[in-house]
Design an enzyme around this catalytic site. Structure first.
Site, short mmCIF file in Angstrom:
data_model
loop_
_atom_site.label_atom_id
_atom_site.label_comp_id
_atom_site.label_asym_id
_atom_site.label_seq_id
_atom_site.Cartn_x
_atom_site.Cartn_y
_atom_site.Cartn_z
N ASP A 111 -5.84 7.28 9.13
CA ASP A 111 -5.91 5.89 9.62
C ASP A 111 -4.79 5.56 10.61
O ASP A 111 -4.74 4.46 11.16
CB ASP A 111 -5.93 4.89 8.45
CG ASP A 111 -4.60 4.83 7.68
OD1 ASP A 111 -3.63 5.51 8.07
OD2 ASP A 111 -4.55 4.10 6.67
N ASN A 170 2.59 -5.34 6.19
CA ASN A 170 1.46 -6.25 6.39
C ASN A 170 1.86 -7.50 7.16
O ASN A 170 1.05 -8.06 7.90
CB ASN A 170 0.84 -6.63 5.04
CG ASN A 170 0.22 -5.42 4.36
OD1 ASN A 170 -0.65 -4.77 4.93
ND2 ASN A 170 0.68 -5.09 3.17
N SER A 190 0.81 -1.23 0.00
CA SER A 190 0.00 0.00 0.00
C SER A 190 0.84 1.27 0.00
O SER A 190 0.38 2.32 -0.47
CB SER A 190 -0.95 0.01 1.20
OG SER A 190 -0.24 -0.20 2.40
N GLY A 237 -2.17 -4.52 0.97
CA GLY A 237 -2.33 -5.79 1.68
C GLY A 237 -1.32 -6.87 1.33
O GLY A 237 -1.30 -7.93 1.96
N HIS A 286 -0.92 4.64 7.48
CA HIS A 286 -0.28 5.06 6.22
C HIS A 286 0.13 6.53 6.28
O HIS A 286 -0.45 7.32 7.03
CB HIS A 286 -1.26 4.86 5.05
CG HIS A 286 -1.60 3.42 4.81
ND1 HIS A 286 -2.72 2.83 5.34
CD2 HIS A 286 -0.94 2.46 4.12
CE1 HIS A 286 -2.74 1.56 5.00
NE2 HIS A 286 -1.68 1.31 4.25
#
Length: 212
Positions: free
Chosen positions: A186, A82, A11, A50, A189
């Protein structure tokens, strides 16, 4: 003639968190590279939110991606975030720190295998390329085990540096103490400022041996 840049990863390479119509680090870095080397840079991105390191590694077996890597003078790789998130979930269930050690070792092996594949794809006759591996920043500074895991992983990743082709770009130090400033809503990120800081750190790593 264009210089070729191929970006691989998760990501972070996608640019999640930057916001609508805002670029992540990849496009920002491409523009900085063009300004610095006074040359057009063509871009190929192979990334998906992901992805774990094993999945990124398996992408290197796809013929089209191998073709792009063969042409690429500049390569960036992001991964292992991840794997870390999965480790945190596993730890919550098992309360066993070994899940972090296993994940760290697994990530390092996968990165090592990626670099070997890239070297095989490039061949001995093609010395004009560089690979930049982005280490992990810590979006969970309040979780002691996460900090310990990330420092351990980053330490292992540094062992893969090999001048002049392979350098590890230290995003950990970029984000340390700047989490509120550089992380998106979030809290995992980067936001636009965070991606800009990553692109600047990449820029500072130079372009050898493509351009000294």
């Amino acid at each position: 003639m264009a210089l070729h840049y191929t970006a691989l990863g998760d990501s972070l390479t996608v640019g999640v968190g930057a916001g609508l119509f805002e670029p992540g680090f990849v496009l920002r870095y491409k523009r900085k590279m063009e300004a610095d080397i006074k040359q057009h840079v063509s871009l190929a991105v192979f990334a998906k939110s992901g992805l774990k390191t094993a999945e990124i590694l398996s992408m290197l077996d796809q013929p089209f991606i191998r073709d792009q890597l063969e042409k690429a003078e500049a390569i960036t790789i992001t991964g292992c975030g991840n794997d870390l998130l999965q480790s945190l979930d596993d730890y919550e269930q098992e309360k066993d720190e070994h899940v972090f050690l296993e994940a760290s070792s697994h990530c390092q092996e996968n990165y090592s295998a990626m670099l070997k594949k890239i070297k095989d794809i490039k061949g001995e006759e093609n010395p004009r390329y560089f690979v930049r591996l982005l280490n992990l920043y810590n979006p969970f500074p309040e979780i002691e085990l996460a900090e310990k895991w990330i420092l351990s992983f980053n330490s292992h990743l540094r062992q893969l540096e090999s001048a002049p082709h392979i350098k590890v770009v230290d995003t950990y130090s970029v984000f340390k103490g700047h989490e509120e400033e550089y992380l998106s809503f979030d809290n995992v990120h980067p936001n636009c400022r965070g991606y800009e800081a990553i692109a600047e750190k990449l820029r500072a790593s130079g372009y050898e041996p493509v351009k000294s």
